[in-house]
Structure formats: structure tokens, C-alpha cells
Motif scaffolding. Structure first.
Motif, PDB file in Angstrom:
ATOM      1  N   ARG B  21       0.841  -1.199   0.000  1.00  0.00           N
ATOM      2  CA  ARG B  21       0.000   0.000   0.000  1.00  0.00           C
ATOM      3  C   ARG B  21       0.876   1.249   0.000  1.00  0.00           C
ATOM      4  O   ARG B  21       0.631   2.207  -0.752  1.00  0.00           O
ATOM      5  CB  ARG B  21      -0.901  -0.013   1.238  1.00  0.00           C
ATOM      6  CG  ARG B  21      -1.841   1.154   1.339  1.00  0.00           C
ATOM      7  CD  ARG B  21      -2.565   1.128   2.672  1.00  0.00           C
ATOM      8  NE  ARG B  21      -3.531   0.060   2.782  1.00  0.00           N
ATOM      9  CZ  ARG B  21      -4.828   0.170   2.468  1.00  0.00           C
ATOM     10  NH1 ARG B  21      -5.307   1.321   2.032  1.00  0.00           N
ATOM     11  NH2 ARG B  21      -5.651  -0.844   2.615  1.00  0.00           N
ATOM     12  N   THR B  25       1.191   3.965  -3.019  1.00  0.00           N
ATOM     13  CA  THR B  25       0.941   5.385  -2.742  1.00  0.00           C
ATOM     14  C   THR B  25       2.132   6.236  -3.185  1.00  0.00           C
ATOM     15  O   THR B  25       1.960   7.291  -3.816  1.00  0.00           O
ATOM     16  CB  THR B  25       0.659   5.579  -1.233  1.00  0.00           C
ATOM     17  OG1 THR B  25      -0.413   4.723  -0.836  1.00  0.00           O
ATOM     18  CG2 THR B  25       0.295   7.020  -0.922  1.00  0.00           C
ATOM     19  N   TRP B  60      -1.439  13.113   6.663  1.00  0.00           N
ATOM     20  CA  TRP B  60      -2.430  12.083   6.951  1.00  0.00           C
ATOM     21  C   TRP B  60      -1.888  11.191   8.059  1.00  0.00           C
ATOM     22  O   TRP B  60      -0.740  10.758   8.004  1.00  0.00           O
ATOM     23  CB  TRP B  60      -2.722  11.212   5.720  1.00  0.00           C
ATOM     24  CG  TRP B  60      -3.874  10.285   5.960  1.00  0.00           C
ATOM     25  CD1 TRP B  60      -3.850   9.067   6.578  1.00  0.00           C
ATOM     26  CD2 TRP B  60      -5.236  10.524   5.615  1.00  0.00           C
ATOM     27  NE1 TRP B  60      -5.117   8.547   6.637  1.00  0.00           N
ATOM     28  CE2 TRP B  60      -5.980   9.420   6.046  1.00  0.00           C
ATOM     29  CE3 TRP B  60      -5.907  11.579   4.975  1.00  0.00           C
ATOM     30  CZ2 TRP B  60      -7.353   9.322   5.853  1.00  0.00           C
ATOM     31  CZ3 TRP B  60      -7.263  11.486   4.779  1.00  0.00           C
ATOM     32  CH2 TRP B  60      -7.985  10.364   5.213  1.00  0.00           C
ATOM     33  N   GLU B  70      -8.145   8.071   0.832  1.00  0.00           N
ATOM     34  CA  GLU B  70      -8.548   7.811  -0.552  1.00  0.00           C
ATOM     35  C   GLU B  70      -7.538   8.576  -1.412  1.00  0.00           C
ATOM     36  O   GLU B  70      -7.137   9.699  -1.091  1.00  0.00           O
ATOM     37  CB  GLU B  70      -9.982   8.321  -0.749  1.00  0.00           C
ATOM     38  CG  GLU B  70     -10.753   7.620  -1.858  1.00  0.00           C
ATOM     39  CD  GLU B  70     -10.506   8.258  -3.196  1.00  0.00           C
ATOM     40  OE1 GLU B  70     -10.435   7.524  -4.199  1.00  0.00           O
ATOM     41  OE2 GLU B  70     -10.369   9.477  -3.237  1.00  0.00           O
ATOM     42  N   LEU B  71      -7.081   7.963  -2.507  1.00  0.00           N
ATOM     43  CA  LEU B  71      -5.940   8.522  -3.224  1.00  0.00           C
ATOM     44  C   LEU B  71      -6.218   9.917  -3.798  1.00  0.00           C
ATOM     45  O   LEU B  71      -5.344  10.797  -3.765  1.00  0.00           O
ATOM     46  CB  LEU B  71      -5.494   7.566  -4.327  1.00  0.00           C
ATOM     47  CG  LEU B  71      -4.057   7.763  -4.801  1.00  0.00           C
ATOM     48  CD1 LEU B  71      -3.063   7.640  -3.658  1.00  0.00           C
ATOM     49  CD2 LEU B  71      -3.723   6.781  -5.890  1.00  0.00           C
ATOM     50  N   THR B  73      -8.199  12.181  -2.593  1.00  0.00           N
ATOM     51  CA  THR B  73      -8.156  13.088  -1.447  1.00  0.00           C
ATOM     52  C   THR B  73      -6.709  13.382  -1.054  1.00  0.00           C
ATOM     53  O   THR B  73      -6.326  14.529  -0.801  1.00  0.00           O
ATOM     54  CB  THR B  73      -8.890  12.449  -0.248  1.00  0.00           C
ATOM     55  OG1 THR B  73     -10.217  12.116  -0.653  1.00  0.00           O
ATOM     56  CG2 THR B  73      -8.938  13.385   0.945  1.00  0.00           C
ATOM     57  N   THR B  91      -9.114  14.373 -11.013  1.00  0.00           N
ATOM     58  CA  THR B  91      -9.137  14.212  -9.562  1.00  0.00           C
ATOM     59  C   THR B  91      -9.918  15.351  -8.904  1.00  0.00           C
ATOM     60  O   THR B  91     -10.575  15.163  -7.883  1.00  0.00           O
ATOM     61  CB  THR B  91      -7.693  14.176  -9.007  1.00  0.00           C
ATOM     62  OG1 THR B  91      -7.038  13.000  -9.493  1.00  0.00           O
ATOM     63  CG2 THR B  91      -7.664  14.158  -7.484  1.00  0.00           C
TER      64      THR B  91
END
Lengths: 94, 94
Positions: B21, B25, B60, B70-71, B73, B91
């Protein structure tokens, strides 16, 4: 980053689109050296660069070596610097 | 790292197996902010951590937010800090 643990850098050429290669290499190294690396940094670069450094010292330079590291070789080079007694399992026995 | 460009850190819990993950990211952010990020560092952690920082400031924190970003965001949060005038395309318009 845990204080005192090594920082590994992967500088890659964005124009050559080597991000995926760099990201894959980072994840492989973090999988193998889970507790021995303080961090792995992905650094966007240019001019065909693909360099790997530990605490500022070059471990692999595409310009010097004329290509990319084979992953087993790279893991051995990293192991020799950060965990010299460590057995890498099948990577060491192929 | 280009001097003066921001450093983004992703600290992830290794015991939770969040490396993939974190790596995904990192690659998404480096794809979107190719010229605006000096580096993205993947930092192994423990205790359920999934924290994203820019130059040491938290963007975050899973502990505070109660989950993962959420990507889209996350890209907006990063954009607001490092490239406030930048249009993120679809986006921003979903």
C-alpha cells in the motif's frame, strides 16, 4: 526512521520512466531488509540516472556499471553493507 | 534530491503488511508530482502506523483519521501543500 538505521536512496531518471523499476526495487529491498533499513527514498532525477546509495555512499551507479543491477546481486551488495552476517537464503545459493 | 524541494514520508506498519500500500501510494504521488517532490521516503514502522508527512508536517495519520486516505483526497492534500495552484484534472472534478 529509527535513529541510526541506514537510509537507502534510489535516484531514477523520470524521463526514462524508471519510476516503476525504482519502486519495485524499493519494495524488494524493504521486503528483504524489513528491520535493517531505516528508510528507502525514491528520488526523481534526470539524464539517465539510476543510482543506489546507502547513507550517501554509492552501491550501484548505472553510469559506472553500464546497466541495472540484477536484484540478487543488489541484495548481496546491500547485505554486505548493512547486515554482513546475514544469510540471504536462495539468493546466496543459486 | 533537488535542494529545496519537499520531502514526503510514508511511514507504514510492517507487521500489518502495508508495504505494498505504501509503495503504491509513493508511486502514485511521484507520478502526479513528478517535478514537485524532491523525494518520497518509505519508512518501516510498527503499531498500525500509516502516516504521511511533508517536510515533517503530518498530512495524513491513520490514528487520527481512523483509516487510510482515498488517493484522490490525498493528492489534493499534497497539492494544497506543495503546488497550490496546480489543477489535478479529473481528480478535482469527480
Amino acid at each position: 526512521m529509527t535513529a541510526g538505521q541506514p537510509r537507502l536512496e534510489i535516484e531514477y531518471c523520470t524521463r526514462c520512466r524508471w519510476l516503476l523499476r525504482a519502486g519495485w526495487t524499493a519494495q524488494e529491498l524493504l521486503t528483504t531488509f524489513t528491520t535493517e533499513l531505516g528508510e528507502v527514498a525514491l528520488i526523481p532525477g534526470t539524464g539517465g540516472v539510476f543510482d543506489i546509495r546507502i547513507d550517501g555512499e554509492t552501491v550501484w551507479s548505472r553510469a559506472e556499471r553500464g546497466g541495472f543491477p540484477e536484484l540478487a546481486t543488489l541484495k548481496q551488495l546491500v547485505r554486505d553493507r548493512i547486515a554482513p552476517g546475514r544469510d540471504l537464503g536462495h539468493t546466496d545459493r543459486r
